[in-house]
Design an enzyme around this catalytic site. Structure first.
Site, short mmCIF file in Angstrom:
data_model
loop_
_atom_site.label_atom_id
_atom_site.label_comp_id
_atom_site.label_asym_id
_atom_site.label_seq_id
_atom_site.Cartn_x
_atom_site.Cartn_y
_atom_site.Cartn_z
N TYR A 11 0.83 -1.22 0.00
CA TYR A 11 0.00 0.00 0.00
C TYR A 11 0.86 1.27 0.00
O TYR A 11 0.81 2.07 -0.95
CB TYR A 11 -0.92 -0.06 1.23
CG TYR A 11 -1.73 1.18 1.50
CD1 TYR A 11 -2.44 1.83 0.49
CD2 TYR A 11 -1.82 1.68 2.80
CE1 TYR A 11 -3.20 2.96 0.77
CE2 TYR A 11 -2.58 2.80 3.09
CZ TYR A 11 -3.26 3.44 2.07
OH TYR A 11 -4.01 4.56 2.36
N ASP A 31 10.01 -7.55 -3.12
CA ASP A 31 8.81 -7.88 -2.34
C ASP A 31 8.55 -9.37 -2.50
O ASP A 31 8.76 -9.93 -3.57
CB ASP A 31 7.63 -7.05 -2.89
CG ASP A 31 6.47 -6.93 -1.91
OD1 ASP A 31 5.94 -7.97 -1.51
OD2 ASP A 31 6.10 -5.80 -1.56
N SER A 124 6.22 3.80 13.15
CA SER A 124 4.80 4.02 13.38
C SER A 124 4.59 4.82 14.66
O SER A 124 5.40 4.74 15.59
CB SER A 124 4.13 2.65 13.51
OG SER A 124 2.85 2.77 14.08
N TYR A 148 3.51 -6.13 17.55
CA TYR A 148 3.80 -5.38 16.31
C TYR A 148 4.55 -4.09 16.64
O TYR A 148 5.60 -3.79 16.05
CB TYR A 148 2.48 -5.05 15.57
CG TYR A 148 2.65 -3.97 14.53
CD1 TYR A 148 3.36 -4.21 13.36
CD2 TYR A 148 2.12 -2.69 14.73
CE1 TYR A 148 3.53 -3.21 12.42
CE2 TYR A 148 2.29 -1.68 13.79
CZ TYR A 148 3.00 -1.95 12.64
OH TYR A 148 3.17 -0.96 11.71
N LYS A 152 8.62 -2.62 15.81
CA LYS A 152 8.99 -1.30 15.27
C LYS A 152 9.96 -0.59 16.21
O LYS A 152 10.96 -0.01 15.78
CB LYS A 152 7.74 -0.43 15.05
CG LYS A 152 6.81 -0.95 13.97
CD LYS A 152 7.41 -0.72 12.60
CE LYS A 152 6.68 -1.48 11.52
NZ LYS A 152 7.35 -1.47 10.23
#
Ligand code: NAD
Ligand code: UD1
Length: 332
Positions: A11, A31, A124, A148, A152
């Protein structure tokens, strides 16, 4: 510059590829296509008139990385590749540590071996310790609250250690707030598999009739209308933030950390109402209980990126809602 986008078919990566190609950079996408489709390359080409180079591979494979770095000239890496579903990371933490953390270790080792010392990392807002003091600046205390987020945070710490050990690296940590929206062509966008967890993809599926009704998780928060407030940022603004970070790297910036957000908080009802205003009255909603782990309100202080990168989010909430729906209609 020759820029490698790990996870560049996804995305945010695909929108960034468009922005970089339009700024005359060369783009190589690496990817494993675990959460994306090869046809994104055709769409990028349709928009820009240029086809990015593509190598299928996995950041968890030292062999794939070695082949990639042996065969391509790379000046800078933007590291998007990773898994991003908070709930899944709670159920499968090792999968997240392996993919996000180990994958980054292997990538950095290969970069060092080939003397590639420029990296931009997709971090993030989830690395900040939950707080009710807004806007959130880059100096706020760190402390992620799920696996998650910890991947990060640990990757950020590792990149800081790497920079401390070798000052010839340039490391830019970009902390994204809530990316939504799509390219204005309707060709690129976000298409999560299964029932979406995030607000905008869920709204889009209600608008196209694939889901019946939106549950608004809580209307008793201490916010302007009782619903949760977030800093939603258009994915093309996010993409231009990456292009500005590349410019910064060209100035040999060393280690730098930036929030990429608008600095504006919108509530869930702001999003629903704006979506309905620009796309027709398509989204019904009901009030449901709060979702576990959600904060009432958070939004970025975007001043540092404004001042040091010369970057500012320019698109409106209307743009975000219109483009997200256009993509959903075309591709959902
Ligand atoms: P995405 O899932 O659309 O894109 C990630 C891409 O990485 C996919 O194309 C996937 O196939 C690829 N990938 C995953 N694991 C890989 C591996 N081991 N090897 C090679 N490729 C791999 O996600 P996105 O929304 O574009 O997010 C990009 C990055 O930004 C991620 O690191 C994510 O954690 C971070 N981020 C996203 C958000 C968000 O809301 N979308 C917010 C903050 C940070
Ligand atoms: C979530 C992730 C965050 C990630 C971000 C990506 C959690 C706890 N956090 O953030 O790590 O970076 O997505 O954009 O999962 N909402 C509803 N109904 C829905 C879905 C959401 O009311 O069906 C509300 C939520 O309560 C929240 C807001 O919409 O107030 C935004 O939710 P979401 O899009 O999931 O993003 P975050 O929770 O901010």
């Amino acid at each position: 510059m020759n820029i490698l986008l790990t996870g560049g078919a996804g995305y945010i990566g695909s929108h960034t590829a468009v922005e970089l190609l339009q700024k005359n950079h060369s783009v190589i996408i690496f990817d494993n296509l675990s959460n994306s489709d090869i046809n994104v390359l055709d769409k990028i080409e349709k928009i820009t008139g240029k086809r990015p180079d593509f190598v299928k591979g996995d950041v968890r494979s030292r062999e794939d990385l070695q082949k990639l770095f042996d065969s391509k000239k790379i000046d800078c890496v933007i590291h998007f590749a990773g898994l991003k579903a908070v709930g899944e990371s709670v159920a499968e933490p090792l999968m997240y540590y392996e993919n996000n953390f180990n994958g980054t270790v292997y990538l950095l080792q290969e970069m060092k071996k080939h003397n590639v010392k420029n990296i931009i990392f997709s971090s993030s807002a989830t690395v900040y310790k939950p707080t009710d003091k807004n806007p959130i600046t880059e100096e706020y205390e760190l402390g992620a609250s799920n696996p998650y987020g910890r991947t990060k945070l640990f990757i950020e710490e590792m990149l800081k250690d790497l920079y401390a050990s070798d000052k010839s690296f340039n490391v830019v940590l970009l902390r994204y707030f809530n990316p939504i929206g799509a390219h204005s062509s309707g060709l690129l966008g976000e298409n999560p598999s299964g029932i979406p967890n995030n607000l905008m993809p869920y709204i889009c599926r209600v608008a196209t009739g694939k889901l019946e009704i939106l549950s608004v998780f809580g209307n008793d928060y201490p916010t302007k209308d009782g619903t949760g407030v977030r800093d939603y940022i258009h994915v093309m603004d996010l993409a231009s933030g990456h292009a500005k970070a590349i410019d910064k790297i060209e100035e040999n910036c060393g280690l730098a950390v930036y929030n990429l957000g608008t600095g504006i908080g919108y509530s869930v009802l702001d999003i629903v109402n704006t979506f309905n205003k620009v796309n027709g009255n398509l989204v019904k909603y009901k009030i449901a209980p709060r979702r576990d782990g959600d904060l009432a309100e958070y939004y970025a202080c975007a001043k540092k990126a404004n001042d040091e990168l010369g970057w500012k989010a320019e698109k409106t909430l209307e743009d975000m809602c219109r483009s997200a729906y256009l993509y959903e209609k075309n591709n959902g």
